[in-house]
Write a protein that holds these residues in place. Structure first.
Motif, PDB file in Angstrom:
ATOM      1  N   GLU A  47     -21.823  25.057  -6.460  1.00 31.93           N
ATOM      2  CA  GLU A  47     -21.863  23.628  -6.074  1.00 31.93           C
ATOM      3  C   GLU A  47     -23.138  22.935  -6.522  1.00 31.93           C
ATOM      4  O   GLU A  47     -23.271  21.721  -6.348  1.00 31.93           O
ATOM      5  CB  GLU A  47     -21.700  23.411  -4.553  1.00 31.93           C
ATOM      6  CG  GLU A  47     -20.366  23.863  -4.031  1.00 31.93           C
ATOM      7  CD  GLU A  47     -20.139  23.468  -2.583  1.00 31.93           C
ATOM      8  OE1 GLU A  47     -20.673  22.427  -2.151  1.00 31.93           O
ATOM      9  OE2 GLU A  47     -19.423  24.197  -1.889  1.00 31.93           O
ATOM     10  N   ARG A  74     -25.561  23.629   3.461  1.00 28.04           N
ATOM     11  CA  ARG A  74     -25.623  23.821   2.010  1.00 28.04           C
ATOM     12  C   ARG A  74     -25.748  22.462   1.299  1.00 28.04           C
ATOM     13  O   ARG A  74     -26.586  22.290   0.412  1.00 28.04           O
ATOM     14  CB  ARG A  74     -24.348  24.544   1.563  1.00 28.04           C
ATOM     15  CG  ARG A  74     -24.359  24.966   0.117  1.00 28.04           C
ATOM     16  CD  ARG A  74     -23.216  25.928  -0.176  1.00 28.04           C
ATOM     17  NE  ARG A  74     -21.913  25.287  -0.086  1.00 28.04           N
ATOM     18  CZ  ARG A  74     -20.953  25.691   0.753  1.00 28.04           C
ATOM     19  NH1 ARG A  74     -21.139  26.712   1.578  1.00 28.04           N
ATOM     20  NH2 ARG A  74     -19.797  25.068   0.771  1.00 28.04           N
ATOM     21  N   ARG A  75     -24.919  21.510   1.700  1.00 27.05           N
ATOM     22  CA  ARG A  75     -24.951  20.197   1.029  1.00 27.05           C
ATOM     23  C   ARG A  75     -26.273  19.497   1.279  1.00 27.05           C
ATOM     24  O   ARG A  75     -26.833  18.838   0.393  1.00 27.05           O
ATOM     25  CB  ARG A  75     -23.792  19.337   1.521  1.00 27.05           C
ATOM     26  CG  ARG A  75     -22.501  19.771   0.876  1.00 27.05           C
ATOM     27  CD  ARG A  75     -21.309  19.362   1.677  1.00 27.05           C
ATOM     28  NE  ARG A  75     -20.135  20.111   1.250  1.00 27.05           N
ATOM     29  CZ  ARG A  75     -19.023  20.184   1.955  1.00 27.05           C
ATOM     30  NH1 ARG A  75     -18.924  19.590   3.119  1.00 27.05           N
ATOM     31  NH2 ARG A  75     -18.012  20.881   1.495  1.00 27.05           N
ATOM     32  N   ARG A  88     -28.974  18.387  -1.516  1.00 33.23           N
ATOM     33  CA  ARG A  88     -29.526  17.030  -1.545  1.00 33.23           C
ATOM     34  C   ARG A  88     -31.055  17.075  -1.476  1.00 33.23           C
ATOM     35  O   ARG A  88     -31.753  16.379  -2.211  1.00 33.23           O
ATOM     36  CB  ARG A  88     -28.958  16.238  -0.352  1.00 33.23           C
ATOM     37  CG  ARG A  88     -29.565  14.881  -0.146  1.00 33.23           C
ATOM     38  CD  ARG A  88     -29.057  13.921  -1.185  1.00 33.23           C
ATOM     39  NE  ARG A  88     -29.884  12.733  -1.243  1.00 33.23           N
ATOM     40  CZ  ARG A  88     -30.754  12.469  -2.215  1.00 33.23           C
ATOM     41  NH1 ARG A  88     -30.919  13.326  -3.204  1.00 33.23           N
ATOM     42  NH2 ARG A  88     -31.436  11.344  -2.215  1.00 33.23           N
ATOM     43  N   PRO A 108     -21.342  24.935   5.167  1.00 35.33           N
ATOM     44  CA  PRO A 108     -21.224  23.853   4.171  1.00 35.33           C
ATOM     45  C   PRO A 108     -22.126  22.654   4.449  1.00 35.33           C
ATOM     46  O   PRO A 108     -22.678  22.078   3.503  1.00 35.33           O
ATOM     47  CB  PRO A 108     -19.747  23.459   4.235  1.00 35.33           C
ATOM     48  CG  PRO A 108     -19.162  24.149   5.398  1.00 35.33           C
ATOM     49  CD  PRO A 108     -20.067  25.274   5.786  1.00 35.33           C
ATOM     50  N   THR A 109     -22.323  22.276   5.702  1.00 37.23           N
ATOM     51  CA  THR A 109     -23.177  21.119   5.983  1.00 37.23           C
ATOM     52  C   THR A 109     -24.613  21.411   5.570  1.00 37.23           C
ATOM     53  O   THR A 109     -25.265  20.614   4.897  1.00 37.23           O
ATOM     54  CB  THR A 109     -23.127  20.774   7.483  1.00 37.23           C
ATOM     55  OG1 THR A 109     -21.770  20.661   7.883  1.00 37.23           O
ATOM     56  CG2 THR A 109     -23.858  19.485   7.766  1.00 37.23           C
ATOM     57  N   LEU A 165     -35.022  17.474   4.883  1.00 33.61           N
ATOM     58  CA  LEU A 165     -34.952  16.225   4.119  1.00 33.61           C
ATOM     59  C   LEU A 165     -36.313  15.540   4.057  1.00 33.61           C
ATOM     60  O   LEU A 165     -36.727  15.054   3.008  1.00 33.61           O
ATOM     61  CB  LEU A 165     -33.946  15.265   4.765  1.00 33.61           C
ATOM     62  CG  LEU A 165     -32.488  15.508   4.436  1.00 33.61           C
ATOM     63  CD1 LEU A 165     -31.621  14.465   5.125  1.00 33.61           C
ATOM     64  CD2 LEU A 165     -32.269  15.454   2.926  1.00 33.61           C
ATOM     65  N   PRO A 224     -25.032  18.439  -9.475  1.00 34.04           N
ATOM     66  CA  PRO A 224     -26.272  17.749  -9.114  1.00 34.04           C
ATOM     67  C   PRO A 224     -27.437  18.174 -10.009  1.00 34.04           C
ATOM     68  O   PRO A 224     -28.285  17.344 -10.361  1.00 34.04           O
ATOM     69  CB  PRO A 224     -26.505  18.170  -7.660  1.00 34.04           C
ATOM     70  CG  PRO A 224     -25.176  18.558  -7.141  1.00 34.04           C
ATOM     71  CD  PRO A 224     -24.422  19.105  -8.314  1.00 34.04           C
TER      72      PRO A 224
END
Lengths: 435, 919
Positions: free
Chosen positions: B246, B211-212, B216, B208-209, B185, B250
């Motif tokens: 997914e 990946r998201r 982002r 999944p965590t 991030l 976005p």
């Protein structure tokens, strides 16, 4: 097929099942399959983060809704978590970490019912995980956190509702009327412009400032074994534990919330913002009459707050729990041509009659299930909800700084006031960060 | 200084400001002293000091008080340099977070590696955010062990510190998951193109965590690259993201961020097809793109959009754009084959051009298919302004029947009184549903002008439903405008035969003196039907003016039907809500009582008397207690008149007392007896001559402490002046010293709101053989200061005793006073001042006795007085109590408004008479 893509394909199905060519905002009930209980795989999967008093309220709503299924609950207090899971039944899973829950469960709608210092983080995390979000008020703990929620909704194409509803339905607290006739009357111009709105005990609104005051000089206490205090604090600064800081009374501390104003503010002020048609702007001036200086940790009392929009419309908040009172006997809405008192008593009286012949305000979606199934914005969403969220934080900033503040409703910052702006942007405690 | 500061806890703003000014004026020494007043929580009072320092920080940190800010920061830094409890130092750092500038950086940096203070120090430096603060954070990161790196990575990321990129990127491969994700991030936030690969790898991770977070970070990095003037790299990232599962949504939003209008083709493509989330997102993004060209592109794509839902959604979006350039294509969509698209087009037109949308909408409602009528009218309720009513009225003539009904509804909902003539013109319409809709609308909009035509219609029509609708309209109009009733009365005078009967019924709903005179005259008509209609009309008269003629009729007629109708109407008329004194109402009902000759008639009158909560009604009701066949109904009426109800404490007069005693002693229905008994205990008594006062007493057990037996006859009603006996059963006996005829005994036991005593009152002539004169052995009511006055048939006695059987809370007995009264000298009922409520007789929630058997008119009793046998429909919330039909679910509502439960048996009769049980 990975777990993730399974989740996505099921969600798509949820969105499509409902679309019977209905893009209009007035949707017939049959669109929702209201003829009977929906088939199990068409039910909406809900999860709840935060299982205290309000969390249990949300759980009750979910369990009572035939279109909903509660798949998971999450809390950092083991006792509360166990009780919530017991309510949810054998199919409801329990998690102590919301990130783990969002990663493992197939959730359509995530309810964020934690103390406000968690709201922004968890709202964004749930949105990024592809959930729609049913969020408790206040929407966030600071002004700048609100924009992060708006961005996350837009980025992920989700729908969001804030858990207040008076602009949509129900008698508006002690005012003794729904919001609709007020909106009709104000928009007709019959009261003139600009308007002053008084939100006070005298007009039917109790600000609960005493109830949500914090305690000072408290010795630290041992943390109960069932509570993960570090996780409860999360992004908030570390401070020694005592019970009153947490469950049920956290509203009395600035690190987590903002007292009675933050508790009731969005319930009371969101409809005012709607009535005055201020869903896309904020006041430019705010000033408070309150004890000063305020304690740095414990939320205290306040007497009165003035907020003024650029066009001269004014909000007056009065607690009637500190200082003098000036709203007794005065109208709820006052304009140059007319006044409205609680119970929809008007001056001149014929205004109440006039309302009958005025057109209704434009309808809004007032059932979040409809929003979720049609992917259309809920009536009270992240955008207008954030504007009423800002009202709450403007008022609290004026109370804390003890001076008149000037606000830029576009940049969402105070003008030429570094200290006040340091309240707007507050860094979080690592490892938590909002992006 | 601390004393000054202590005044700051919840100070008045002016005082607080003044004290802080004093502190600032005294300079650094004063501030140092203030800081020295800080205490560890729980180890001393420092709320004033904390408030003062926090208040000062907020005041001098505003940017306009540089000297004072520097002074405060200096003092805080001194404090930070000295050893102290970590909690105190973190408070100091939190204030530096508000007032600190570059001078605070070294001291804060020195605390970065501190276990407890590292975190507040990071946040303070982050808030200061100057190049020096950034440098300090970077330097700390360079030397930090992996476990200490995470907060620094977060902080530098949120500061978007480009110079920190190498140090941050170094952690992208960290073994620690949290640190790796923080680095992802942070590097994205700083615009580190070098992190692209790692970010995209994370965005396609199976976890999944991760990946998201990767998605982002990819969005964030692309936005930062774009802002840094590196669009190609940003776009490449966007394309890569769009290809990931997914990542599509976005990526769509990101594309708009990067290329603005250039994303239009992608949005249009995404808006087509059946993927609802993708479509709604594309439309929401597309709506926000400005420009006429954008509108034109969407309009061009519109006709090709499939399925129809996609077309409808785009139409709605064009409406929300409020771009007039879309008007032609929106109008075109009003003729789309799909109803959803047409509905969306109507709404879109309203949004895009409110003034221009009214006529097409009204036209669609007037002549369109059913679904367009529904959608169009729903829209017009909020979309049409003042010009709606004339437009709707003008369209009435050419509308289809369904369209007419919808337009009429719209006119009624807007209270468009000015359009009443146009509405009336439709009364001659060929379609019955239209005529009914017109009459319904006239209920709201009609005025005196419309009355003659509606009246004429009433008399002319042969359809019962239309006649009723017309009568409802006339009633509604005349209620609003009493003067409008004149033509009806005139027509009544002129009419004959069936028309006259019909108008008599109408007159009953209108009322008024002139009409009354005509109706009264018709009660003597030689025509049977007219006479009966006139009596029925009087029976339904809206006010009490019909009472006198009705009682006259009941007296004078020989026809049993007329007598029943007149009597029933009379009882109804006199018990209508009124401000007339209750005594007058009771007198009126007494006239009816005098007239009542059969049990059914008496029941009828009793049902009316039961509604008059006044002594005056009791005089008539008690006559019923003497009659075998209506005794229970009379008892029910006594209870209804006397007993408490909600906030009303009930009647507490001598007459009420006497009547309730009779109910208690003679009624058969246990529930009535119990209610009478319960209310009897609420009466207060005064006066009387207590002949037990100071007389000799003896008891069967030892006393406790100094609470001797004589205290029970000392005349003092206080809990200290009492006899305390050690056990029960036991007794206290008083010797009256001579034989007397007695009729009452009062026993006052110790009272504390929770205990109760069980006992018998016994008398004896010789002190040997005893007779029970009052049985209180099953009592469970708690003892009170008033005690209990036992009245009984006079008996001769010399000795009186209380045989105490039980005390509910402990093993002892505590008698405050025992009073004995000779015949004729007992206390009388004390009448409390009447409550300050005006004497309004309200329709009572419950009071009627069991309904009678079939009467002279052939009506059948619907209610057996015991249960709801034979009743159908929703009886939930209703029940039978004391032989009365009651509404249990909403007693408050029932008290003000009658509700009805329908019975299947009613269908065998010609109509339903208003049940007397209005519950």
């Amino acid at each position: 097929m990975t777990k993730g893509s399974m989740i996505m394909s099921r969600r798509r199905f949820l969105g499509q099942a409902a679309m019977a060519g209905a893009a209009v905002s007035i949707l017939p009930g049959s669109v929702l399959g209201a003829e009977g209980k929906p088939a199990a795989n068409d039910r909406i999967n809900h999860a709840v983060i935060g299982c205290g008093g309000m969390g249990n309220g949300h759980i009750g709503i979910i369990l009572a809704d035939p279109q909903a299924k509660l798949v998971a609950v999450c809390d950092v207090d083991a006792k509360r978590l166990a009780a919530a899971q017991a309510r949810g039944g054998p199919d409801c899973k329990a998690y102590r970490d919301f990130r783990e829950m969002l990663a493992s469960e197939d959730i359509d709608c995530c309810h964020v019912v934690t103390p406000p210092h968690w709201h922004a983080l968890q709202n964004v995390a749930a949105l990024d995980a592809g959930c729609d979000v049913w969020a408790e008020k206040p929407m966030t703990r600071t002004i700048d956190e609100g924009q992060a929620v708006i961005d996350a909704v837009r980025r992920n194409g989700r729908v969001f509702r804030l858990n207040t509803w008076f602009r949509l339905q129900n008698t508006f607290y002690g005012l003794g009327t729904t919001v609709k006739p007020l909106k009709k009357l104000v928009m007709s111009g019959a009261l003139g412009w600009p308007l002053t709105v008084r939100v006070s005990r005298h007009t039917g609104f109790h600000w609960k400032t005493s109830q949500w005051s914090g305690k000072i000089n408290m010795p630290s206490e041992p943390v109960p074994p069932e509570l993960d205090y570090d996780r409860w604090l999360g992004p908030a600064p570390f401070k020694p534990y005592f019970r009153h800081r947490t469950h049920g009374s956290f509203r009395g501390y600035w690190d987590y919330d903002g007292g009675g104003l933050a508790d009731m503010g969005q319930h009371y002020l969101d409809p005012v913002q709607y009535i005055l048609d201020k869903d896309d702007t904020s006041p430019v001036e705010v000033e408070a009459l309150a004890p000063w200086p305020q304690h740095e940790d414990a939320v205290g009392l306040w007497g009165r707050v003035w907020m003024k929009y650029a066009d001269g419309c004014t909000l007056i908040l009065e607690s009637c729990e500190w200082g003098d009172e000036e709203t007794a006997g005065r109208p709820y809405i006052e304009g140059p041509k007319g006044k409205v008192y609680p119970g929809f008593r008007t001056d001149p009286p014929e205004l109440a009659e006039l309302v009958k012949s005025l057109p209704d305000p434009e309808p809004m979606i007032s059932d979040f299930t409809v929003s979720m199934r049609t992917r259309q914005k809920f009536g009270l969403n992240e955008v207008n909800g954030n504007r009423s969220n800002i009202l709450v934080h403007l008022a609290n900033a004026a109370i804390r700084t003890g001076r008149k503040l000037h606000f830029d409703p576009v940049a969402l910052e105070f003008i030429d006031d570094d200290a006040a702006n340091r309240l707007v942007h507050q860094p979080m405690r690592a490892p938590w960060r909002l992006v | 200084m601390a004393a000054l500061a202590s005044e700051l806890v919840w100070a008045k703003p002016a005082d607080g400001g003044r004290i802080l000014e004093v502190l600032l004026a005294r300079g650094a020494p004063a501030l140092r002293e203030l800081v020295s007043g800080l205490r560890v929580p729980g180890q001393g009072e420092d709320a004033g000091v904390r408030s003062a320092l926090h208040g000062l920080a907020l005041r001098v940190g505003d940017g306009a008080h540089e000297d004072q800010r520097a002074m405060l920061a200096g003092v805080l830094l001194e404090a930070l340099a000295s050893p102290a409890d970590a909690e105190l130092l973190s408070f100091v750092i939190a204030q530096l977070q508000l007032v600190g500038r570059d001078e605070a950086v070294p001291a804060l940096a020195a605390r970065l590696s501190d276990a407890r203070l590292g975190d507040p120090a990071v946040r303070a430096l982050c808030q200061i955010g100057t190049p020096a603060a950034r440098a300090a954070l970077r330097q700390a990161l360079a030397g930090a062990p992996p476990e200490g790196a995470l907060p620094l990575v977060h902080a530098l990321g949120s500061l978007r510190d480009v110079e920190a990129i190498p140090a941050i990127v170094a952690h992208l491969g960290a073994a620690d998951r949290s640190l790796r994700q923080a680095a992802l991030l942070a590097s994205a936030d700083c615009g580190a193109a070098a992190a692209s690969e790692a970010i995209l790898a994370a965005a396609s991770s199976a976890d999944p965590t991760e990946r998201r977070l990767g998605i982002r970070a990819a969005v964030l990095l692309a936005q930062r690259l774009h802002a840094a003037g590196r669009p190609a790299e940003a776009l490449a990232l966007q394309k890569a993201l769009a290809g990931l599962p997914e990542g599509a949504l976005p990526a769509l939003a990101l594309r708009v961020d990067l290329v603005g209008v250039g994303a239009l083709d992608d949005l249009i493509a995404a808006a087509s097809g059946a993927d609802v989330p993708r479509r709604e997102m594309a439309l929401r993004l597309g709506q926000a793109l400005p420009g006429l060209a954008v509108t034109a592109a969407w309009c061009a794509a519109l006709p090709r959009m499939e399925p129809p839902a996609a077309r409808a959604a785009l139409v709605a979006m064009l409406g929300r754009r409020q771009d007039r350039a879309a008007l032609p294509v929106l109008r075109q969509m009003l003729a789309d084959a799909d109803a959803g698209v047409r509905a969306a087009a109507m709404e879109a037109l309203v949004h895009a051009a409110p003034e221009a949308s009214l006529r097409p909408l009204v036209a669609l409602v007037a002549t369109g298919p059913a679904e367009d009528i529904a959608a169009g009218s729903a829209l017009l309720t909020w979309a049409g302004g003042a010009e709606l009513a004339p437009a709707a009225a003008a369209a009435l003539g050419k509308a289809t029947p369904a369209g007419k009904a919808a337009l009429l509804d719209l006119l009624a909902s807007r209270q468009a009184v000015a359009q009443a003539p146009a509405v009336l013109a439709l009364l001659g319409d060929g379609e019955a549903p239209v005529r009914l809709a017109v009459l319904k609308t006239l209920e709201t909009l009609g005025g005196a002008t419309e009355v003659p035509a509606v009246l004429e219609f009433t008399l002319a029509t042969s359809a019962a439903a239309e006649r009723r609708a017309a009568q409802r309209a006339l009633t509604a109009i005349c209620r609003r405008q009493p003067a409008a009733a004149a033509p009806v009365v005139a027509a009544l005078k002129a009419a004959s035969g069936e028309a006259r009967a019909a108008l008599l019924g109408l007159a009953a709903t209108l009322g008024g003196a002139e009409a009354l005179a005509v109706v009264v005259a018709d009660t003597a008509s030689p025509d049977d039907a007219t006479r009966l209609a006139a009596v029925k009309a009087l029976g339904e008269w809206p006010d009490a003016a019909a009472a006198e003629p009705l009682i006259g009729l009941a007296r004078g007629t020989a026809d049993p039907r007329i007598r029943v109708l007149a009597l029933r109407g009379y009882v109804r008329a006199v018990t209508l809500p009124t401000r007339r004194p209750a005594a007058e109402t009771a007198a009126g009902l007494d006239q009816a009582w005098a007239l009542a000759a059969t049990a059914d008639e008496r029941r009828l009158v009793l049902s009316g008397l039961g509604t008059v909560r006044d002594d005056a009604a009791l005089a008539s009701i008690v006559k019923g207690l003497d009659l075998e066949d209506v005794r229970e109904e009379a008892a029910a009426a006594v209870v209804a008149v006397c007993c408490p109800r909600e906030k009303d404490p009930g009647l507490l007069t001598p007459a009420a007392y006497a009547a309730l005693v009779r109910v208690r002693d003679t009624a058969q229905t246990p529930a009535l007896v119990e209610r009478a008994r319960a209310h009897l205990e609420a009466f207060s008594f005064g006066g009387g001559v207590n002949i037990a006062l100071g007389k000799p007493v003896k008891t069967s057990c030892r006393q406790q402490g100094d609470k001797a037996p004589w205290r029970a006859v000392d005349g003092k009603i206080t809990r200290q002046d009492a006899w305390f006996g050690a056990e029960w059963p036991s007794h206290l006996e008083v010797d009256l010293t001579q034989e007397v005829s007695i009729e009452a005994v009062r026993a006052v036991f110790y009272w504390d709101g929770r205990r109760s005593y069980q006992y018998n009152v016994e008398t004896s002539l010789d002190g040997q053989t005893w007779a029970v004169v009052a049985d209180h052995s099953a009592n469970t009511r708690v003892a009170t200061e008033q005690g209990v006055l036992h009245r009984f048939k006079a008996v001769r006695a010399r000795h009186v005793r209380l045989a105490i059987l039980k005390n509910s809370v402990n093993e002892a007995v505590h008698l405050v006073e025992l009073e004995v009264y000779a015949e004729g000298q007992a206390p009388a009922v004390v009448v409390r001042p009447a409550p300050a409520v005006p004497p309004v007789v309200k329709a009572p929630p419950i009071q009627a006795p069991p309904l009678p058997a079939p009467d002279a008119e052939g009506f059948i009793s619907l209610f057996n007085g015991k249960d709801l046998t034979g009743w159908m429909g929703s009886t939930q919330g209703y029940g039978v109590e004391d032989g009365l039909l009651v509404c249990k679910s909403a007693p408050r509502r029932a008290a003000t408004r009658p509700m009805w439960v329908w019975s299947c048996r009613s269908s065998t009769t010609r109509g339903i008479r208003r049940p007397m049980a209005t519950s």
